[in-house]
Design an enzyme around this catalytic site. Sequence first.
Site, short mmCIF file in Angstrom:
data_model
loop_
_atom_site.label_atom_id
_atom_site.label_comp_id
_atom_site.label_asym_id
_atom_site.label_seq_id
_atom_site.Cartn_x
_atom_site.Cartn_y
_atom_site.Cartn_z
N ASP A 1 0.88 -1.17 0.00
CA ASP A 1 0.00 0.00 0.00
C ASP A 1 0.92 1.22 0.00
OD1 ASP A 1 -1.59 2.17 0.59
OD2 ASP A 1 -2.52 1.29 2.37
N TYR B 1 -7.44 13.72 -8.74
CA TYR B 1 -6.35 13.06 -9.47
C TYR B 1 -5.43 14.10 -10.10
CZ TYR B 1 -4.31 10.10 -13.20
OH TYR B 1 -3.46 9.45 -14.06
#
Length: 238
Positions: free
Chosen positions: A58, A149
């Site tokens: 992660d 994003y």
Amino acid sequence: MGRVDGKVALVTGAGSGLGRADALLLAREGARVVVTDINEEAGRQVARECGGVFVRHDVSSETDWQRAINMAGEQYGRLDVLVNNAGIVIPADIETTTLEQYRLVNAIHAEGTFLGCKYAVEAMKAHGGAIINIASITALRGSPQVLAYAAAKGAIRSLGQSVAAHCVEKGYPIRCNTVFPGVMATPLVVAVVGENYPGAGHPDDVANMVLFLASDESRFVNGAEFVVDNGASMRLSA
């Protein structure tokens, strides 16, 4: 063949899309690859395909970053190349993006890339290496449809320049460059824009740039930006 012979490369988000293409091409050109992804099944499959090792990772976790970098050292003795590729997209504009969504996207993209650069510099500064950050043309022009994003990719842009400048000032033989892909035919993009997006590139188009930046062919290229979009961003500005 052999453009990165003997180099050890760690590629994040390598279970699919651009990261998978990067890992496979680097391996074909002689690199030993550490494949990392949060998707264990996909990541392990790519590791098998490229003859590398897999680490569940992660990228928003500092502990996971330490483990991944350590794995490269334990398995192969060093780290020469880091490709900060992992990411997610949440389609939402400024009015519909929640704070939780914004923080999540930035944790993976901006913070994940920060952590990767931080620990890669520590691992590479004695012997040198190449850090390749994957941004997006949304960092250059914005995108109302994927606001978080675009903002996170913008952060990656300035981060890469700062890392490159730091390494030069410190005398570390580390290069840090940034790639700005346009729309590529990856599972992540297909999920957002559909399968038949006109003019989409292929993941190998980005992987070829990554290979160049990972190789000694780019030994004097540092703090630079490379747009891989077949001129799409120029057409937008016309």
